[in-house]
Design a protein around this motif. Structure first.
Motif, PDB file in Angstrom:
ATOM      1  N   SER A 108       0.856  -1.189   0.000  1.00 14.46           N
ATOM      2  CA  SER A 108       0.000   0.000   0.000  1.00 14.46           C
ATOM      3  C   SER A 108       0.890   1.236   0.000  1.00 14.46           C
ATOM      4  CB  SER A 108      -0.927   0.024   1.225  1.00 14.46           C
ATOM      5  OG  SER A 108      -0.190   0.386   2.372  1.00 14.46           O
ATOM      6  N   TYR A 110       0.564   3.586   2.118  1.00 13.02           N
ATOM      7  CA  TYR A 110       0.877   3.832   3.525  1.00 13.02           C
ATOM      8  C   TYR A 110       2.167   3.100   3.910  1.00 13.02           C
ATOM      9  CZ  TYR A 110      -0.602   5.395   8.179  1.00 13.02           C
ATOM     10  OH  TYR A 110      -0.688   6.049   9.377  1.00 13.02           O
ATOM     11  N   HIS A 134       0.364  13.834   5.120  1.00  9.06           N
ATOM     12  CA  HIS A 134      -0.475  12.659   5.353  1.00  9.06           C
ATOM     13  C   HIS A 134       0.004  11.872   6.572  1.00  9.06           C
ATOM     14  CE1 HIS A 134      -2.114   8.567   4.348  1.00  9.06           C
ATOM     15  NE2 HIS A 134      -3.153   9.312   4.023  1.00  9.06           N
ATOM     16  N   SER A 136       0.603   8.840   6.955  1.00  9.11           N
ATOM     17  CA  SER A 136       1.641   7.834   6.699  1.00  9.11           C
ATOM     18  C   SER A 136       3.040   8.450   6.733  1.00  9.11           C
ATOM     19  CB  SER A 136       1.394   7.141   5.356  1.00  9.11           C
ATOM     20  OG  SER A 136       1.258   8.070   4.313  1.00  9.11           O
ATOM     21  N   ASP A 178       3.687  16.012   1.077  1.00  7.46           N
ATOM     22  CA  ASP A 178       2.741  15.613   0.034  1.00  7.46           C
ATOM     23  C   ASP A 178       3.043  16.517  -1.169  1.00  7.46           C
ATOM     24  OD1 ASP A 178       1.500  14.331   2.243  1.00  7.46           O
ATOM     25  OD2 ASP A 178      -0.505  14.987   1.686  1.00  7.46           O
ATOM     26  N   SER A 182      -3.782  16.364   0.497  1.00  5.62           N
ATOM     27  CA  SER A 182      -4.973  15.550   0.280  1.00  5.62           C
ATOM     28  C   SER A 182      -6.244  16.202   0.802  1.00  5.62           C
ATOM     29  CB  SER A 182      -4.776  14.174   0.915  1.00  5.62           C
ATOM     30  OG  SER A 182      -4.438  14.289   2.274  1.00  5.62           O
ATOM     31  N   ASP A 207       5.450  12.713  -1.548  1.00  4.39           N
ATOM     32  CA  ASP A 207       4.358  11.740  -1.633  1.00  4.39           C
ATOM     33  C   ASP A 207       3.398  12.189  -2.730  1.00  4.39           C
ATOM     34  OD1 ASP A 207       2.094  10.208  -1.331  1.00  4.39           O
ATOM     35  OD2 ASP A 207       1.973  10.424   0.843  1.00  4.39           O
ATOM     36  N   ALA A 209       0.696  10.710  -3.889  1.00  9.11           N
ATOM     37  CA  ALA A 209      -0.576   9.964  -3.864  1.00  9.11           C
ATOM     38  C   ALA A 209      -1.658  10.656  -4.694  1.00  9.11           C
ATOM     39  CB  ALA A 209      -1.049   9.779  -2.419  1.00  9.11           C
ATOM     40  N   HIS A 210      -1.758  11.983  -4.565  1.00 11.79           N
ATOM     41  CA  HIS A 210      -2.801  12.713  -5.301  1.00 11.79           C
ATOM     42  C   HIS A 210      -2.233  13.483  -6.492  1.00 11.79           C
ATOM     43  CE1 HIS A 210      -5.867  11.889  -2.245  1.00 11.79           C
ATOM     44  NE2 HIS A 210      -4.871  12.009  -1.381  1.00 11.79           N
ATOM     45  N   THR A 238       0.906   5.957  -4.555  1.00 16.45           N
ATOM     46  CA  THR A 238      -0.023   4.846  -4.395  1.00 16.45           C
ATOM     47  C   THR A 238      -0.515   4.369  -5.758  1.00 16.45           C
ATOM     48  OG1 THR A 238      -2.115   4.175  -3.410  1.00 16.45           O
ATOM     49  CG2 THR A 238      -1.952   6.467  -4.061  1.00 16.45           C
ATOM     50  N   SER A 240      -3.495   3.125  -5.728  1.00 18.14           N
ATOM     51  CA  SER A 240      -4.905   2.960  -5.378  1.00 18.14           C
ATOM     52  C   SER A 240      -5.758   4.195  -5.626  1.00 18.14           C
ATOM     53  CB  SER A 240      -5.013   2.561  -3.905  1.00 18.14           C
ATOM     54  OG  SER A 240      -4.505   3.594  -3.101  1.00 18.14           O
ATOM     55  N   LYS A 241      -5.171   5.260  -6.127  1.00 18.95           N
ATOM     56  CA  LYS A 241      -5.994   6.448  -6.407  1.00 18.95           C
ATOM     57  C   LYS A 241      -6.201   6.539  -7.921  1.00 18.95           C
ATOM     58  CE  LYS A 241      -5.507   8.263  -1.919  1.00 18.95           C
ATOM     59  NZ  LYS A 241      -4.461   8.381  -0.920  1.00 18.95           N
ATOM     60  N   GLY A 247      -2.061  -0.777  -3.774  1.00 15.09           N
ATOM     61  CA  GLY A 247      -0.616  -0.937  -3.596  1.00 15.09           C
ATOM     62  C   GLY A 247       0.058   0.415  -3.579  1.00 15.09           C
TER      63      GLY A 247
END
Ligand code: PLP
Length: 391
Positions: A108, A110, A134, A136, A178, A182, A207, A209-210, A238, A240-241, A247
């Motif tokens: 993930s 995280y 975040h 994490s 980030d 987020s 990070d 992620a977004h 990630t 997963s977004k 993952g």
């Protein structure tokens, strides 16, 4: 005497008294811009599936084919019996997307943050993190045993002051941020942070992620958007977004990845990513280049809403996350509920998650112009009523 339940009941009561109690909601439809939630059909502004890839036929077909060929589980950790050629293919694609020498997938995002941070720094080191980072990133710092200090959100002067005062007392220094925040949707000033990192012999961990799928050419992320130097840079993200799978990953130099394979417990001691998740992520990365119109639509949707809503009511955003200022937590909840009654899923985000209340719109490439217009039609009167009756 049941100690455990007595302790936990007491804590839960406190949580409820503070109105911080949270519960899951069941979504009874596939991912998409329209969902079924608790018996109601709502236009969905709460999904991280920014490009609409989580239900894309090519992504689903890739996951199904991987299950048919390789089963549902990988049966072991990567270093023992869990490694597959699919993992190599995904890591090569991630490294190409991120323009790095190598990449490593985690179970993930995280875990990728915990694993990268705790491997690279330890008790003799310093971590300087944006206050809005975040969970994490913050917990990765704690796990590492390094001294962790927050700089005020986006405040380069504060970051520099902390570097000036503290850098020389520590062995290594990691700056964490980030790329797209987020809960706000704004971007970190990565080039300026990188310049400070360079000046004070620190390394930057960002990070994405977004940011992945949402910024830069083919959705390569904020690092690509800014054209950041890849040296002394650790890119985490990630699957997963926007990539619609499950993952996480770390991308960086060959040396970094080799080191993580030997020293990152959250990668070493966990089961390898499933064939389905791995294949889905590969297909999603291929689609970033094959269907670039998805990113064009997403960017258009944000710019359209920004042009239609009063600028003073909006948080700054260059991403798929657009937040509308709310004067109080109760008004944020009331507007979220009113929108839900009118057929829209727009979450209220309140303290303690964020310092000030807001409605948080997550945009998707697959929203239609008509859906955005419907949202505006219902949102505008609610916002004007707020302004007439401030609390
Ligand atoms: C969602 C998120 C993560 C965690 O990623 P998962 O793959 O969902 O574990 C990490 N960092 C940020 C900024 C996120 O928004």
């Amino acid at each position: 005497m049941d100690n455990l339940d007595a302790w936990l009941r007491k804590s839960l009561d406190t949580i409820k008294k503070a109105h911080w109690y949270r519960q899951v909601k069941t979504i009874a439809s596939p991912p998409g811009p329209v969902i079924q939630i608790q018996g109601k059909t709502l236009i969905n502004f709460a999904s991280n599936d920014y490009l609409g890839l989580a239900h894309h036929p090519q992504v689903r077909a890739a996951a199904i084919a991987a299950i048919e060929a390789q089963g549902t589980g990988t049966t072991g950790s990567r270093l023992v019996s869990g490694h597959r050629s699919l993992h190599d293919r995904l890591e090569t694609k991630l490294a190409q997307l991120k323009q790095t020498e190598a990449a490593l997938v985690y179970s993930s995002g995280y875990l990728a943050n915990l694993g990268a941070i705790a491997a690279v720094v330890g008790p003799r080191d310093l971590i300087l993190g944006d206050a809005y980072n975040h969970s994490s990133l913050k917990n990765g710092g704690k796990l590492s045993g390094a001294t962790c200090m927050d700089y005020r959100h986006g405040d380069l002067a504060h970051l520099e002051m902390l570097l000036q005062s503290h850098r020389s007392s520590y062995r290594r220094c990691l700056i964490t941020t980030d790329s797209v925040f987020s809960m706000d949707g704004d971007l970190a000033p990565l080039p300026q942070i990188q310049a400070l990192a360079q000046q004070y012999e620190a390394v930057l961990l960002v990070d994405e992620a977004h940011g992945t799928g949402v910024l830069g050419k083919n959705g390569a992320g904020a690092v690509a958007h800014y054209g950041c130097d890849r040296t002394n840079l650790i890119q985490v993200g990630t699957l997963s977004k926007a990539l619609g799978s499950l993952g996480g990953y770390v991308a960086g130099s060959q040396t970094l990845i080799e080191f993580l394979k030997n020293r990152s417990a959250p990668w070493i001691y966990t089961t390898a990513l499933s064939p389905a998740d791995t294949a889905a992520a590969i297909a999603a990365i291929d689609l970033l280049a094959q269907e670039p119109q998805r990113l064009t639509h997403l960017t258009h949707h944000r710019e359209y809403l920004q042009s239609q809503l009063p600028p003073s009511s909006l948080f700054p955003s260059d991403s798929a996350i657009l937040c509308i200022k709310m004067p109080s937590p109760s008004q944020a909840l009331a507007l979220s509920q009113a929108l839900q009654n009118q057929g829209f899923f727009v979450p209220a985000i309140r303290p303690p998650t964020v310092p000030t209340s807001r409605l948080r719109l997550s945009l998707m490439a697959t929203h239609t112009q008509a859906q955005l217009e419907q949202l505006l039609h219902h949102l505008r009167p609610l916002l004007s009523a707020l302004n007439e009756d401030p609390v």
